[in-house]
Design a protein around this motif. Structure first.
Motif, mmCIF file in Angstrom:
data_model
loop_
_atom_site.group_PDB
_atom_site.id
_atom_site.type_symbol
_atom_site.label_atom_id
_atom_site.label_comp_id
_atom_site.label_asym_id
_atom_site.label_seq_id
_atom_site.Cartn_x
_atom_site.Cartn_y
_atom_site.Cartn_z
ATOM 1 N N UNK A 1 1.107 -0.884 -0.086
ATOM 2 C CA UNK A 1 -0.259 0.285 0.077
ATOM 3 C C UNK A 1 0.967 1.407 0.043
ATOM 4 N N UNK A 2 1.013 2.440 -0.725
ATOM 5 C CA UNK A 2 1.965 3.457 -1.263
ATOM 6 C C UNK A 2 1.027 4.514 -0.682
ATOM 7 N N UNK B 1 0.331 6.810 6.725
ATOM 8 C CA UNK B 1 1.066 5.059 6.921
ATOM 9 C C UNK B 1 0.392 4.658 7.839
ATOM 10 N N UNK B 2 1.174 4.631 9.100
ATOM 11 C CA UNK B 2 1.008 4.289 10.254
ATOM 12 C C UNK B 2 -0.042 4.552 10.835
ATOM 13 N N UNK B 3 -1.190 5.840 10.607
ATOM 14 C CA UNK B 3 -2.582 5.356 11.216
ATOM 15 C C UNK B 3 -3.171 4.043 10.495
ATOM 16 N N UNK C 1 5.612 -1.515 7.862
ATOM 17 C CA UNK C 1 5.461 0.236 8.419
ATOM 18 C C UNK C 1 6.457 0.940 7.665
ATOM 19 N N UNK C 2 6.480 0.981 6.307
ATOM 20 C CA UNK C 2 7.311 2.254 5.383
ATOM 21 C C UNK C 2 8.728 1.115 6.268
ATOM 22 N N UNK C 3 9.464 0.314 5.692
ATOM 23 C CA UNK C 3 10.653 -0.458 5.671
ATOM 24 C C UNK C 3 11.379 0.489 4.242
ATOM 25 N N UNK D 1 2.375 -3.789 3.578
ATOM 26 C CA UNK D 1 3.872 -3.731 3.726
ATOM 27 C C UNK D 1 3.627 -1.974 2.974
ATOM 28 N N UNK D 2 3.335 -1.086 3.798
ATOM 29 C CA UNK D 2 3.149 0.232 3.930
ATOM 30 C C UNK D 2 4.955 0.702 2.986
#
Length: 208
Positions: free
Chosen positions: A33-34, A41-43, A150-152, A178-179
């Motif tokens: 998910x982009x 992202x974190x929300x 979260x945002x790797x 994966x965000x």
């Protein structure tokens, strides 16, 4: 565990953190998910793992079930390890959270497996190794059926440093989300889902 987010909205003290977003992911799938910076992202990760109640829309299964079976991995200022901690201490803490043995031998095995030194500050761990280590430790938690990374890409914009890790967890039967950032998504071999959208592409099959 199949997870379905239906038009999920998250609102903070100063306005919306996440615009309406829908997503479905099943065991054995990876949903990437982009979104742009500050797109939520974190929300979204917190909502998917039952850590917050959406301001609008819904997530199924219930928040109680999500908290029991979903893990939010390496979320900035939420679950990400403190940067100045030693790698060995991070491993021991994560093993304790998983209710697993955290003795020296277990920590040493994981350090060797990931090619890391015990005394290395966690902020100095290469991006790919960081994602692989924290994801493996998250998967060790009892009942972990959904992993949300979260945002790797904040550690490495190269998907080759984290997408194989996500795929491996899906092959083990977990649902994986994966965000990541929009610019990173351009380097993916498939079209990702998007924060703030409801008509989403199908998740990835772990055979890719």
């Amino acid at each position: 565990m199949e997870v379905y987010a239906d038009q999920v909205v998250v609102t903070g003290a100063h306005g919306r953190l996440l615009e309406p977003t829908s997503l479905r992911v099943r065991p054995g799938e990876v949903a990437v998910v982009a979104g742009e910076p500050n797109a939520g992202h974190t929300a979204f990760g917190l909502a998917l793992t039952g850590r917050i109640t959406p301001s609008g829309g819904s997530v199924t299964p219930s928040a109680d079930e999500l908290r029991a079976h979903a893990v939010l991995v390496d979320a900035p200022e939420v679950t990400a390890p403190e940067p100045n901690l030693r790698v060995a201490d991070v491993i021991a803490e994560e093993l304790a959270l998983a209710g697993a043995r955290s003795g020296r031998s277990t920590v040493a095995e994981l350090l060797t497996e990931h090619g890391l030194e015990a005394g290395t500050r966690f902020e100095d761990v290469p991006g790919g190794a960081r994602v692989a280590l924290l994801t493996e430790l998250a998967a060790r938690r009892p009942g972990a059926e959904l992993l949300v990374l979260d945002t790797p890409d904040r550690h490495s914009s190269n998907p080759a440093d984290w997408l194989p890790t996500a795929m491996a967890q899906a092959r083990d039967g977990r649902a994986v989300v994966v965000l990541c950032g929009t610019s990173t998504a351009l380097r993916l071999p498939v079209t990702p889902a998007r924060l703030g959208e409801s008509d989403q592409p199908a998740p990835l099959e772990p055979t890719l």
